[in-house]
Design an enzyme around this catalytic site. Structure first.
Site, mmCIF file in Angstrom:
data_model
loop_
_atom_site.group_PDB
_atom_site.id
_atom_site.type_symbol
_atom_site.label_atom_id
_atom_site.label_comp_id
_atom_site.label_asym_id
_atom_site.label_seq_id
_atom_site.Cartn_x
_atom_site.Cartn_y
_atom_site.Cartn_z
ATOM 1 N N TRP A 149 0.789 -1.231 0.000
ATOM 2 C CA TRP A 149 0.000 0.000 0.000
ATOM 3 C C TRP A 149 0.823 1.284 0.000
ATOM 4 C CZ3 TRP A 149 0.564 -2.466 4.851
ATOM 5 C CH2 TRP A 149 1.170 -1.700 5.824
ATOM 6 N N ASN A 150 2.021 1.218 0.603
ATOM 7 C CA ASN A 150 2.744 2.482 0.800
ATOM 8 C C ASN A 150 3.394 2.897 -0.508
ATOM 9 O OD1 ASN A 150 4.557 0.238 1.062
ATOM 10 N ND2 ASN A 150 6.110 1.715 1.604
ATOM 11 N N LYS A 173 -0.963 -5.769 -9.866
ATOM 12 C CA LYS A 173 -1.966 -5.903 -8.799
ATOM 13 C C LYS A 173 -1.682 -4.853 -7.740
ATOM 14 C CE LYS A 173 -2.545 -8.330 -4.850
ATOM 15 N NZ LYS A 173 -3.295 -7.299 -4.143
ATOM 16 N N GLY A 227 6.187 -7.770 2.073
ATOM 17 C CA GLY A 227 6.889 -8.317 3.233
ATOM 18 C C GLY A 227 7.533 -9.664 2.925
ATOM 19 N N GLU A 248 11.499 -7.038 -3.651
ATOM 20 C CA GLU A 248 11.865 -5.848 -2.871
ATOM 21 C C GLU A 248 11.106 -5.938 -1.557
ATOM 22 O OE1 GLU A 248 14.048 -3.611 -3.514
ATOM 23 O OE2 GLU A 248 14.463 -4.131 -5.594
ATOM 24 N N CYS A 282 10.073 1.179 3.487
ATOM 25 C CA CYS A 282 10.939 -0.003 3.555
ATOM 26 C C CYS A 282 12.351 0.372 3.968
ATOM 27 C CB CYS A 282 10.944 -0.721 2.226
ATOM 28 S SG CYS A 282 11.325 0.370 0.871
ATOM 29 N N GLU A 380 10.554 -5.893 11.567
ATOM 30 C CA GLU A 380 10.142 -4.661 10.911
ATOM 31 C C GLU A 380 8.804 -4.205 11.502
ATOM 32 O OE1 GLU A 380 8.756 -4.804 6.853
ATOM 33 O OE2 GLU A 380 9.963 -3.049 6.380
HETATM 34 P P1 NAD Z 1 2.365 -7.711 2.035
HETATM 35 O O1 NAD Z 1 3.516 -8.585 1.768
HETATM 36 O O2 NAD Z 1 1.377 -8.100 3.051
HETATM 37 O O3 NAD Z 1 1.503 -7.434 0.717
HETATM 38 C C1 NAD Z 1 2.110 -6.971 -0.473
HETATM 39 C C2 NAD Z 1 1.249 -7.391 -1.638
HETATM 40 O O4 NAD Z 1 1.263 -8.815 -1.755
HETATM 41 C C3 NAD Z 1 -0.228 -6.987 -1.530
HETATM 42 O O5 NAD Z 1 -0.641 -6.485 -2.781
HETATM 43 C C4 NAD Z 1 -0.905 -8.305 -1.213
HETATM 44 O O6 NAD Z 1 -2.240 -8.380 -1.655
HETATM 45 C C5 NAD Z 1 -0.054 -9.289 -1.983
HETATM 46 N N1 NAD Z 1 -0.164 -10.667 -1.536
HETATM 47 C C6 NAD Z 1 -0.542 -11.133 -0.319
HETATM 48 N N2 NAD Z 1 -0.519 -12.484 -0.291
HETATM 49 C C7 NAD Z 1 -0.099 -12.887 -1.514
HETATM 50 C C8 NAD Z 1 0.162 -14.162 -2.103
HETATM 51 N N3 NAD Z 1 -0.038 -15.307 -1.432
HETATM 52 N N4 NAD Z 1 0.614 -14.208 -3.382
HETATM 53 C C9 NAD Z 1 0.826 -13.069 -4.071
HETATM 54 N N5 NAD Z 1 0.578 -11.837 -3.568
HETATM 55 C C10 NAD Z 1 0.135 -11.734 -2.295
HETATM 56 O O7 NAD Z 1 3.033 -6.312 2.348
HETATM 57 P P2 NAD Z 1 2.350 -5.114 3.068
HETATM 58 O O8 NAD Z 1 2.246 -5.471 4.504
HETATM 59 O O9 NAD Z 1 1.165 -4.686 2.286
HETATM 60 O O10 NAD Z 1 3.490 -4.000 2.858
HETATM 61 C C11 NAD Z 1 4.485 -3.771 3.727
HETATM 62 C C12 NAD Z 1 5.748 -4.512 3.357
HETATM 63 O O11 NAD Z 1 6.251 -4.090 2.088
HETATM 64 C C13 NAD Z 1 6.846 -4.195 4.329
HETATM 65 O O12 NAD Z 1 7.552 -5.355 4.670
HETATM 66 C C14 NAD Z 1 7.736 -3.248 3.559
HETATM 67 O O13 NAD Z 1 9.034 -3.147 4.017
HETATM 68 C C15 NAD Z 1 7.638 -3.781 2.192
HETATM 69 N N6 NAD Z 1 8.085 -2.778 1.217
HETATM 70 C C16 NAD Z 1 9.279 -2.943 0.555
HETATM 71 C C17 NAD Z 1 9.742 -1.967 -0.331
HETATM 72 C C18 NAD Z 1 11.042 -2.125 -1.081
HETATM 73 O O14 NAD Z 1 11.191 -1.509 -2.132
HETATM 74 N N7 NAD Z 1 12.003 -2.880 -0.613
HETATM 75 C C19 NAD Z 1 8.983 -0.834 -0.548
HETATM 76 C C20 NAD Z 1 7.790 -0.691 0.153
HETATM 77 C C21 NAD Z 1 7.345 -1.673 1.022
#
Ligand code: NAD
Length: 488
Positions: A149-150, A173, A227, A248, A282, A380
């Site tokens: 989301w972020n 997505k 994540g 990422e 992140c 985190e």
């Molecule tokens: P998340 O992993 O819960 O969700 C991310 C995405 O994955 C969502 O769109 C979600 O619907 C999808 N998803 C969930 N289950 C799935 C599955 N089984 N198969 C495929 N897709 C699936 O992450 P979050 O909690 O929404 O976001 C926060 C995380 O993102 C933090 O860990 C943060 O550090 C990371 N992040 C990383 C970066 C980077 O560039 N390194 C940037 C921003 C955020």
């Protein structure tokens, strides 16, 4: 109530099902979002595959793709205020940040527009006199992109820009939390003049949408941001289609301050490093690793600044820290603070959710110098929570900095040049910022090690990662091929 739509094959649709989107500042429903399940994911992947095969996209010159990306960059810049408003409304990210960030997102599209016709192959000095051998760089194919989301507009630009520059097509997505800016972005993309199906934008939940998309047999590459736990699912999903992956993921980035640092600068950078984006970043510098010689003075300045931060409605330009995106995220941040205190961390400021509507957690600092196992030093939080730990020697600073399974970013504050170089060499992370923090550019690659994932976004490498090389052998001799049983 506003209703958002999917964008599949160049057409907009409501989706077979819908879900509510909540305003993080009030907790109230403010919009309805389309929910993609199996059938829509299938349709989106089919549209991307058809576009990938269609002569209009496959036969388009790289320069022409670059022109379309330039047009997209212009449209993003023109529409930045509207996109910023929507991102703020749906995710709670403060308007001060979304306005600046989305205007800069246009620069990412511009960078990849310029790069499209510079993704070159190579000619090889082959060890056979009657052969010409060269490498063509060809697009990987259909890309499944999944974002959290972020900063969705930013996190998707670093995928869409290089992938389209390289000639791929994509199904993106958007996160189920705050998808409005991405669905609106699809309308802007539609005006840029790309052939239908080159980019498809959907949203939905992890199991019914994300998993179906990332395991789809017609997907060639999965570009995932999120994540580490979800990344493990994504990697397992890719066992179905054997797609390549770029991941990422999160971080637990050390922010290291030596006693000779410019303290005022370091305090400001630490405030930005952990409290900007309400900690939902992140690269958040979420572990302050501070010289014991200056710890007390540094913490007292940091506490004063943290307590002066303006907490408020995300759409108010004066606000510096807004709500977290979801109630679950707020509860997780508070639980990690409580668990850290239970392990011996000392609360310097903050630590509990604010007693008001919305998902507000104030800037929080936990001194964990006597609590090395405090979870806020290892997990985190993805919220405005800083763990602090002190060191006596440079070697100890480096050991603490690397005491993490993550490896995304890091900051070093010192005026000692040789020490800075030793730290740069020793830190295990994809980014080292020296005497600065949280600087990004389309020109510089971005990515991590370990639990922070693999692959790089930004820079030339990202565009190359959306290509595969094809080795071409051309025989230049008119003589008959000699002995067919001898490999040449
Ligand atoms: P998340 O992993 O819960 O969700 C991310 C995405 O994955 C969502 O769109 C979600 O619907 C999808 N998803 C969930 N289950 C799935 C599955 N089984 N198969 C495929 N897709 C699936 O992450 P979050 O909690 O929404 O976001 C926060 C995380 O993102 C933090 O860990 C943060 O550090 C990371 N992040 C990383 C970066 C980077 O560039 N390194 C940037 C921003 C955020």
């Amino acid at each position: 109530m506003q209703q958002f739509q999917h964008y599949i094959g160049g057409a907009f649709s409501d989706g077979a099902a819908q879900f509510d989107s909540y305003d993080p500042a009030t907790g109230a429903v403010w919009a309805r979002m389309p929910e993609a399940r199996q059938a829509e994911v299938e349709a989106a992947v089919r549209a991307a595959r058809n576009a990938f095969r269609s002569p209009v996209w496959a036969g388009m010159t790289a320069s022409a793709r670059g022109k379309l990306l330039h047009r997209l960059a212009d449209l993003v810049a023109e529409n930045a205020p509207r996109l910023a408003e929507l991102e703020t409304r749906d995710t709670g990210k403060i308007i001060r940040e979304t306005s600046a960030q989305i205007a800069y997102v246009a620069e990412y599209y511009r960078y990849y527009a310029g790069l499209a016709d510079k993704i070159e192959g190579a000619h090889l000095p082959i060890d056979k006199p009657d052969m010409e051998v060269w490498l063509r760089r060809e697009p990987v194919g259909v890309v499944a992109a999944v974002v959290p989301w972020n900063s969705q507009l930013f996190l998707s630009a670093v995928k869409i820009g290089p992938a389209l520059a390289a000639g791929c097509t994509m199904v993106l997505k958007a996160s189920e939390d705050g998808p409005a800016p991405m669905l609106e972005f699809a309308r802007i993309f539609d005006q840029a003049g790309f052939p239908p199906g080159v980019l498809n934008v959907i949203t939905g939940f992890g199991a019914d949408c994300g998993a179906v998309l990332t395991s789809h047999p017609d997907v060639d590459h999965v570009a995932f941001t999120g994540g580490p736990e979800t990344a493990r699912h994504v990697v397992r999903n890719s066992a179905e289609n054997l797609a390549s992956t770029s991941l990422e993921l999160g971080g637990k980035s050390p922010f290291i301050v030596f006693e000779d640092a410019d303290i005022e600068s370091a305090v400001n950078a630490q405030i930005s490093g952990i409290f900007a984006a309400t900690g939902q970043s992140c690269v958040a510098g979420s572990r302050l690793v501070i010289s014991s010689q200056i710890k007390d003075a540094f913490l007292s300045q940091l506490k004063a600044k943290a307590e002066a931060i303006v907490i408020g409605a995300p759409d108010d330009m004066a606000t510096e820290v807004g709500p977290l995106c979801t109630q679950a995220q707020r509860d997780k941040a508070v639980a990690l603070c409580e668990a850290s205190v239970a392990k011996g961390a000392r609360l310097v400021t903050g630590g509990a959710a604010l007693d008001r509507a919305g998902h507000y957690v104030p800037p929080t600092i936990l001194d964990c110098s006597d609590a090395p196992d405090a979870p806020c030093l290892h997990e985190e939080v993805f919220g405005p929570v800083l763990g602090v730990v002190s060191f006596d020697t440079e070697a100890e600073a480096l050991r603490i900095a690397n005491d993490t399974a993550f490896g995304l970013a890091s900051g070093v504050f010192t005026r000692d040049l040789t020490r800075a170089h030793r730290m740069i060499r020793g830190i295990r992370a994809g980014i080292v910022w020296v005497n600065t923090y949280r600087a990004v550019s389309p020109i510089a690659p971005f990515g991590g090690h370990g639990l922070s994932g693999h692959g790089r976004e930004g820079g030339l490498q990202a565009a190359l990662d959306y290509t595969r090389t094809k080795a071409v052998w051309l025989r230049t001799s008119d003589d008959p091929i000699p002995d067919p049983f001898v490999m040449r």
